[in-house]
Scaffold this motif. Structure first.
Motif, short mmCIF file in Angstrom:
data_model
loop_
_atom_site.label_atom_id
_atom_site.label_comp_id
_atom_site.label_asym_id
_atom_site.label_seq_id
_atom_site.Cartn_x
_atom_site.Cartn_y
_atom_site.Cartn_z
N PHE A 107 7.22 -20.58 -23.69
CA PHE A 107 6.55 -20.38 -22.42
C PHE A 107 5.17 -21.03 -22.39
N ASP A 108 4.53 -21.15 -23.55
CA ASP A 108 3.25 -21.84 -23.60
C ASP A 108 3.41 -23.32 -23.25
N GLN A 109 4.50 -23.91 -23.72
CA GLN A 109 4.78 -25.32 -23.43
C GLN A 109 5.14 -25.50 -21.96
N ILE A 110 5.95 -24.61 -21.43
CA ILE A 110 6.34 -24.70 -20.02
C ILE A 110 5.12 -24.58 -19.13
N LEU A 111 4.30 -23.57 -19.40
CA LEU A 111 3.10 -23.37 -18.58
C LEU A 111 2.10 -24.50 -18.78
N GLY A 112 1.95 -24.98 -20.01
CA GLY A 112 1.02 -26.07 -20.27
C GLY A 112 1.39 -27.33 -19.51
N ALA A 113 2.67 -27.70 -19.52
CA ALA A 113 3.13 -28.88 -18.78
C ALA A 113 2.97 -28.66 -17.28
N SER A 114 3.23 -27.46 -16.81
CA SER A 114 3.07 -27.16 -15.38
C SER A 114 1.61 -27.27 -14.95
N ILE A 115 0.71 -26.78 -15.83
CA ILE A 115 -0.73 -26.88 -15.53
C ILE A 115 -1.14 -28.34 -15.41
N LEU A 116 -0.60 -29.20 -16.25
CA LEU A 116 -0.93 -30.62 -16.20
C LEU A 116 -0.43 -31.26 -14.91
N VAL A 117 0.75 -30.86 -14.45
CA VAL A 117 1.26 -31.38 -13.17
C VAL A 117 0.34 -30.96 -12.03
N VAL A 118 -0.07 -29.69 -12.04
CA VAL A 118 -0.99 -29.20 -11.01
C VAL A 118 -2.32 -29.94 -11.08
N ALA A 119 -2.81 -30.16 -12.31
CA ALA A 119 -4.09 -30.86 -12.49
C ALA A 119 -4.00 -32.28 -11.94
N LEU A 120 -2.89 -32.98 -12.22
CA LEU A 120 -2.71 -34.33 -11.69
C LEU A 120 -2.72 -34.31 -10.16
N ALA A 121 -2.01 -33.33 -9.58
CA ALA A 121 -1.96 -33.23 -8.12
C ALA A 121 -3.35 -32.98 -7.54
N LEU A 122 -4.13 -32.11 -8.16
CA LEU A 122 -5.47 -31.81 -7.65
C LEU A 122 -6.40 -33.02 -7.76
N VAL A 123 -6.31 -33.75 -8.87
CA VAL A 123 -7.15 -34.94 -9.04
C VAL A 123 -6.79 -36.00 -8.00
N LEU A 124 -5.50 -36.24 -7.83
CA LEU A 124 -5.07 -37.23 -6.85
C LEU A 124 -5.43 -36.81 -5.43
N ASP A 125 -5.30 -35.52 -5.15
CA ASP A 125 -5.68 -35.01 -3.83
C ASP A 125 -7.17 -35.23 -3.57
N GLY A 126 -7.98 -34.97 -4.57
CA GLY A 126 -9.42 -35.18 -4.42
C GLY A 126 -9.77 -36.64 -4.20
N LEU A 127 -9.10 -37.54 -4.92
CA LEU A 127 -9.37 -38.96 -4.77
C LEU A 127 -8.98 -39.46 -3.37
N PHE A 128 -7.83 -39.00 -2.88
CA PHE A 128 -7.39 -39.42 -1.55
C PHE A 128 -8.28 -38.80 -0.46
N ALA A 129 -8.74 -37.56 -0.69
CA ALA A 129 -9.65 -36.94 0.29
C ALA A 129 -10.94 -37.74 0.39
N LEU A 130 -11.46 -38.18 -0.76
CA LEU A 130 -12.67 -39.00 -0.76
C LEU A 130 -12.42 -40.34 -0.08
N MET A 131 -11.28 -40.95 -0.38
CA MET A 131 -10.94 -42.22 0.24
C MET A 131 -10.80 -42.08 1.75
N GLN A 132 -10.23 -40.94 2.19
CA GLN A 132 -10.03 -40.70 3.60
C GLN A 132 -11.36 -40.63 4.35
#
Length: 242
Positions: free
Chosen positions: A187-212
């Motif tokens: 479960f640590d691995q599952i949650l860790g990988a999921s956290i990384l997916v969420v982190a990627l989404a948040l970073v990309l969202d922030g970059l696109f918001a700035l670009m917008q």
């Protein structure tokens, strides 16, 4: 809270830099699938959306196409395409599925960006003797760019989350660790990988918001929804489209 601590410990463990698939490699694979699919979708959807927005024709077709594409189950589509194209072409099958997922948001952002422009601005451009190409590139594209970036932003967030299922057909990415951890009850691995997916989404969202925000022409209020873009009357048209 202990599980979250274990998940972060898994992420930052030196073991993530060894093995058949290292964590940095999985992240790069995840981003490659995301940006590659969104880029292909943009090449298809942006010209079509601009054509619809400029001419005012084909909107019903675009709405139908968007609705149909959104209704497709991504995992089922990937499996179907792998069966049709063969295991050798499983990468192409996954990319096609992700492109179909990204097209509706980009297409909507492209044509609604044009539709949101105050028609008096278009009429003023024609009154000044602008050609249709000049109206397209000097008025419609600059003023419609914020909503187009919004469409790209939405498409990227949808794809970066969905790329996780690429691991179901052996294409790696962060989904590999999630699928690997399920039968092992890691479960640590599952949650860790999921956290990384969420982190990627948040970073990309922030970059696109700035670009917008950055692409909004000077003196123009940034449209955040399907409201008409207006230009202050005190500013000349040439300044607004600069």
């Amino acid at each position: 809270m202990n599980l979250f601590a274990e998940a972060f410990a898994w992420i930052f463990s030196p073991d993530r830099l060894t093995g058949s698939l290292t964590l940095p490699t999985a992240i790069l694979q995840h981003l490659a699938f995301t940006f590659g699919s969104v880029l292909i979708a943009a090449v298809i959807a942006i010209p079509l959306g601009w054509l619809i927005g400029h001419t005012g024709k084909g909107r019903e077709f675009a709405v139908f196409l968007s609705g149909a594409a959104r209704a497709l189950p991504s995992l089922g589509l990937i499996v179907l395409l792998v069966l049709l194209l063969g295991v050798v072409h499983k990468t192409e099958a996954a990319v096609v599925a992700f492109v179909l997922l990204a097209i509706p948001s980009i297409l909507a952002g492209a044509y609604t960006g044009f539709e949101a422009i105050d028609r008096s601005v278009i009429d003023a451009g024609r009154a000044m003797g602008m050609t249709e190409w000049q109206i397209l590139w000097k008025i419609e594209v600059p003023l419609g760019l914020p909503l187009l970036i919004g469409g790209l932003r939405s498409a990227t967030l949808q794809v970066v989350a969905t790329v996780t299922i690429a691991a179901y057909v052996g294409l790696g990415g962060l989904g590999f660790f999630i699928l690997q951890g399920i039968p092992l009850r890691r479960f640590d691995q599952i949650l860790g990988a999921s956290i990384l997916v969420v982190a990627l989404a948040l970073v990309l969202d922030g970059l696109f918001a700035l670009m917008q925000r950055l692409v909004v022409p000077r003196g123009v209020a940034a449209p955040t929804s399907l409201t008409r873009t207006t230009i202050p009357r005190s500013r000349p048209l040439a300044d607004a489209t600069a």
